[in-house]
Design an enzyme around this catalytic site. Structure first.
Site, PDB file in Angstrom:
ATOM      1  N   ARG A 154       0.834  -1.212   0.000  1.00 63.55           N
ATOM      2  CA  ARG A 154       0.000   0.000   0.000  1.00 63.55           C
ATOM      3  C   ARG A 154       0.866   1.259   0.000  1.00 63.55           C
ATOM      4  O   ARG A 154       0.486   2.280  -0.592  1.00 63.55           O
ATOM      5  CB  ARG A 154      -0.925   0.013   1.216  1.00 63.55           C
ATOM      6  N   LYS A 189      -6.121   2.270   1.293  1.00 57.85           N
ATOM      7  CA  LYS A 189      -7.088   1.240   0.921  1.00 57.85           C
ATOM      8  C   LYS A 189      -6.873  -0.038   1.729  1.00 57.85           C
ATOM      9  O   LYS A 189      -5.778  -0.582   1.762  1.00 57.85           O
ATOM     10  CB  LYS A 189      -6.966   0.933  -0.572  1.00 57.85           C
TER      11      LYS A 189
END
Length: 230
Positions: A154, A189
Protein backbone atom coordinates in the site's frame (compact mmCIF):
# COMPACT_ATOMS: atom_id res chain seq x y z
CA UNK A 1 20.11 -23.88 -9.95
CA UNK A 2 18.34 -23.64 -6.59
CA UNK A 3 20.66 -20.81 -5.56
CA UNK A 4 19.24 -18.73 -8.42
CA UNK A 5 15.68 -19.38 -7.23
CA UNK A 6 15.83 -19.49 -3.42
CA UNK A 7 17.75 -17.62 -0.71
CA UNK A 8 21.06 -19.25 0.19
CA UNK A 9 19.95 -19.95 3.76
CA UNK A 10 16.88 -21.78 2.45
CA UNK A 11 19.02 -23.87 0.10
CA UNK A 12 21.14 -24.88 3.11
CA UNK A 13 18.02 -26.07 4.93
CA UNK A 14 16.85 -28.06 1.91
CA UNK A 15 20.27 -29.68 1.59
CA UNK A 16 19.98 -30.64 5.26
CA UNK A 17 16.78 -32.52 4.46
CA UNK A 18 14.20 -30.02 5.74
CA UNK A 19 11.03 -30.39 3.68
CA UNK A 20 8.66 -27.92 5.35
CA UNK A 21 10.51 -24.61 5.53
CA UNK A 22 8.71 -21.92 7.51
CA UNK A 23 10.24 -18.80 9.11
CA UNK A 24 8.50 -16.37 11.41
CA UNK A 25 10.16 -12.95 11.79
CA UNK A 26 8.99 -10.52 14.51
CA UNK A 27 10.24 -7.49 12.55
CA UNK A 28 11.23 -7.50 8.90
CA UNK A 29 11.38 -4.67 6.35
CA UNK A 30 9.62 -5.35 3.05
CA UNK A 31 9.91 -3.26 -0.15
CA UNK A 32 7.69 -2.89 -3.20
CA UNK A 33 8.58 -0.83 -6.26
CA UNK A 34 6.91 -0.34 -9.61
CA UNK A 35 7.28 1.71 -12.76
CA UNK A 36 5.05 4.79 -12.82
CA UNK A 37 2.61 4.79 -15.74
CA UNK A 38 3.68 1.36 -16.92
CA UNK A 39 0.36 0.48 -18.57
CA UNK A 40 0.30 3.69 -20.63
CA UNK A 41 3.96 3.24 -21.50
CA UNK A 42 3.35 -0.29 -22.75
CA UNK A 43 0.70 1.02 -25.14
CA UNK A 44 3.45 2.88 -27.00
CA UNK A 45 5.87 -0.07 -27.14
CA UNK A 46 6.09 -3.41 -28.91
CA UNK A 47 6.08 -6.57 -26.75
CA UNK A 48 9.78 -7.00 -27.48
CA UNK A 49 10.53 -3.45 -26.35
CA UNK A 50 8.51 -3.95 -23.16
CA UNK A 51 10.35 -7.14 -22.23
CA UNK A 52 13.70 -5.54 -23.10
CA UNK A 53 12.96 -2.58 -20.83
CA UNK A 54 11.87 -4.72 -17.89
CA UNK A 55 14.83 -7.03 -18.33
CA UNK A 56 17.27 -4.12 -18.23
CA UNK A 57 15.56 -2.63 -15.19
CA UNK A 58 15.17 -5.80 -13.17
CA UNK A 59 18.71 -6.93 -13.95
CA UNK A 60 19.90 -3.62 -12.51
CA UNK A 61 17.74 -4.11 -9.41
CA UNK A 62 19.03 -7.68 -9.04
CA UNK A 63 22.60 -6.39 -9.14
CA UNK A 64 21.80 -3.87 -6.43
CA UNK A 65 20.13 -6.57 -4.33
CA UNK A 66 23.35 -8.55 -4.30
CA UNK A 67 25.40 -5.45 -3.48
CA UNK A 68 23.24 -4.31 -0.59
CA UNK A 69 22.45 -7.73 0.82
CA UNK A 70 18.74 -7.63 0.01
CA UNK A 71 16.66 -10.69 -0.84
CA UNK A 72 14.60 -10.44 -4.00
CA UNK A 73 11.27 -12.19 -3.51
CA UNK A 74 9.62 -11.90 -6.91
CA UNK A 75 8.48 -9.67 -9.74
CA UNK A 76 4.80 -9.20 -10.55
CA UNK A 77 4.39 -7.52 -13.91
CA UNK A 78 6.33 -4.28 -13.51
CA UNK A 79 6.44 -4.58 -9.71
CA UNK A 80 9.55 -5.67 -7.81
CA UNK A 81 9.29 -7.13 -4.30
CA UNK A 82 12.22 -7.58 -1.93
CA UNK A 83 12.97 -7.90 1.77
CA UNK A 84 15.85 -7.25 4.13
CA UNK A 85 17.83 -10.33 5.12
CA UNK A 86 17.35 -10.79 8.89
CA UNK A 87 21.03 -11.16 9.80
CA UNK A 88 21.32 -7.95 11.82
CA UNK A 89 19.21 -5.86 14.25
CA UNK A 90 15.92 -4.66 12.70
CA UNK A 91 17.14 -1.05 12.64
CA UNK A 92 20.22 -1.96 10.61
CA UNK A 93 18.20 -4.12 8.23
CA UNK A 94 15.69 -1.31 7.67
CA UNK A 95 18.50 1.18 7.00
CA UNK A 96 20.02 -1.24 4.50
CA UNK A 97 16.69 -1.61 2.67
CA UNK A 98 16.30 2.17 2.47
CA UNK A 99 19.83 2.42 1.07
CA UNK A 100 18.83 -0.15 -1.52
CA UNK A 101 15.68 1.84 -2.34
CA UNK A 102 17.74 4.97 -2.94
CA UNK A 103 20.10 3.01 -5.16
CA UNK A 104 17.10 1.69 -7.12
CA UNK A 105 16.22 5.26 -8.12
CA UNK A 106 19.75 5.84 -9.35
CA UNK A 107 19.73 2.48 -11.13
CA UNK A 108 16.50 3.36 -12.90
CA UNK A 109 18.08 6.60 -14.11
CA UNK A 110 21.03 4.66 -15.53
CA UNK A 111 18.68 2.31 -17.36
CA UNK A 112 16.49 5.18 -18.63
CA UNK A 113 19.48 6.78 -20.31
CA UNK A 114 19.68 3.70 -22.51
CA UNK A 115 16.02 3.90 -23.54
CA UNK A 116 13.90 6.39 -25.49
CA UNK A 117 11.39 6.60 -22.64
CA UNK A 118 11.22 8.60 -19.44
CA UNK A 119 11.04 6.25 -16.45
CA UNK A 120 10.08 6.89 -12.85
CA UNK A 121 9.75 4.48 -9.97
CA UNK A 122 7.45 4.54 -6.95
CA UNK A 123 8.78 2.74 -3.84
CA UNK A 124 7.03 1.71 -0.62
CA UNK A 125 8.37 0.13 2.58
CA UNK A 126 6.95 -1.24 5.80
CA UNK A 127 8.41 -3.10 8.75
CA UNK A 128 6.64 -5.61 10.95
CA UNK A 129 5.96 -9.29 11.66
CA UNK A 130 5.91 -11.62 8.66
CA UNK A 131 5.86 -15.32 7.90
CA UNK A 132 8.02 -16.66 5.09
CA UNK A 133 8.44 -20.08 3.58
CA UNK A 134 8.89 -22.27 0.53
CA UNK A 135 5.75 -23.15 -1.39
CA UNK A 136 5.07 -25.29 -4.42
CA UNK A 137 6.45 -28.57 -5.73
CA UNK A 138 6.73 -28.03 -9.50
CA UNK A 139 8.32 -24.58 -9.16
CA UNK A 140 9.77 -23.70 -5.78
CA UNK A 141 9.18 -20.18 -4.50
CA UNK A 142 10.21 -18.46 -1.26
CA UNK A 143 7.43 -16.03 -0.40
CA UNK A 144 6.51 -13.70 2.45
CA UNK A 145 3.06 -13.12 3.97
CA UNK A 146 1.44 -10.99 6.60
CA UNK A 147 -0.22 -7.66 7.24
CA UNK A 148 3.21 -6.00 7.15
CA UNK A 149 3.59 -7.13 3.54
CA UNK A 150 0.19 -5.72 2.62
CA UNK A 151 1.09 -2.38 4.18
CA UNK A 152 4.37 -2.24 2.25
CA UNK A 153 2.42 -2.79 -0.97
CA UNK A 154 0.00 0.00 0.00
CA UNK A 155 2.90 2.37 0.65
CA UNK A 156 4.02 1.82 -2.93
CA UNK A 157 0.57 2.22 -4.49
CA UNK A 158 -0.24 5.30 -2.36
CA UNK A 159 3.19 6.84 -2.84
CA UNK A 160 4.50 9.43 -5.27
CA UNK A 161 6.77 9.19 -8.33
CA UNK A 162 10.44 9.21 -7.37
CA UNK A 163 9.69 9.02 -3.64
CA UNK A 164 10.38 6.39 -0.98
CA UNK A 165 7.16 6.16 1.02
CA UNK A 166 7.28 4.45 4.43
CA UNK A 167 5.01 3.65 7.33
CA UNK A 168 5.54 4.96 10.86
CA UNK A 169 6.95 1.54 11.78
CA UNK A 170 9.77 1.85 9.25
CA UNK A 171 10.24 5.54 10.03
CA UNK A 172 10.85 4.68 13.69
CA UNK A 173 13.58 2.21 12.71
CA UNK A 174 15.48 4.62 10.45
CA UNK A 175 14.80 7.94 12.20
CA UNK A 176 18.36 8.34 13.43
CA UNK A 177 19.87 7.70 10.01
CA UNK A 178 17.65 9.54 7.50
CA UNK A 179 15.75 12.79 7.33
CA UNK A 180 12.03 12.11 7.22
CA UNK A 181 9.28 14.27 5.74
CA UNK A 182 6.00 13.65 7.51
CA UNK A 183 3.30 13.24 4.90
CA UNK A 184 0.56 13.21 7.49
CA UNK A 185 -2.28 10.80 8.08
CA UNK A 186 -3.71 9.46 4.84
CA UNK A 187 -6.50 7.08 3.87
CA UNK A 188 -4.98 3.78 2.79
CA UNK A 189 -7.09 1.24 0.92
CA UNK A 190 -7.85 -1.74 3.13
CA UNK A 191 -5.99 -0.21 6.09
CA UNK A 192 -7.85 2.95 7.05
CA UNK A 193 -5.98 6.01 8.31
CA UNK A 194 -2.18 5.66 8.50
CA UNK A 195 0.62 8.07 9.34
CA UNK A 196 3.26 7.93 6.61
CA UNK A 197 6.55 9.57 5.67
CA UNK A 198 8.75 10.27 2.68
CA UNK A 199 12.43 9.44 3.17
CA UNK A 200 14.89 12.26 2.66
CA UNK A 201 18.68 12.23 2.44
CA UNK A 202 20.81 10.33 4.96
CA UNK A 203 21.89 12.21 8.06
CA UNK A 204 25.58 13.00 7.94
CA UNK A 205 26.24 11.61 11.42
CA UNK A 206 24.58 8.25 10.94
CA UNK A 207 24.12 7.51 7.27
CA UNK A 208 24.40 3.85 6.37
CA UNK A 209 23.90 3.51 2.61
CA UNK A 210 26.67 1.05 1.99
CA UNK A 211 26.42 -2.57 1.09
CA UNK A 212 26.13 -5.19 3.77
CA UNK A 213 29.17 -6.13 5.79
CA UNK A 214 27.70 -9.19 7.44
CA UNK A 215 27.28 -12.63 5.96
CA UNK A 216 23.98 -14.06 4.93
CA UNK A 217 22.61 -16.25 7.72
CA UNK A 218 23.13 -19.97 7.80
CA UNK A 219 20.26 -22.32 8.54
CA UNK A 220 21.54 -22.65 12.11
CA UNK A 221 21.73 -18.90 12.73
CA UNK A 222 18.16 -18.40 11.53
CA UNK A 223 16.95 -20.42 14.49
CA UNK A 224 18.14 -17.71 16.87
CA UNK A 225 16.82 -14.78 14.81
CA UNK A 226 13.43 -16.18 13.92
CA UNK A 227 11.06 -18.81 15.11
CA UNK A 228 11.41 -21.62 12.60
CA UNK A 229 9.13 -24.59 12.36
CA UNK A 230 9.67 -27.50 10.02
Amino acid sequence: LLSNILPSFVVEEMKAGVTNIVHEYPVLTVLFADVVGFTSLCATMTPQETVHMLNLLFNEFDRLCAYYGIEKIKTIGDAYMAMGIPNAPPEDVAVRVVGFAMAMREGLDRVARRLPHKLQVRIGLNSGPVVAGVIGSLKFAYDVWGDAVNSASRMESHGAPGEIHVTAATANLIAGRYDLQRRGTIDVKGKGRMETFFVGPPKSSGAVCQRRTTRQPSAASLTSSASASH
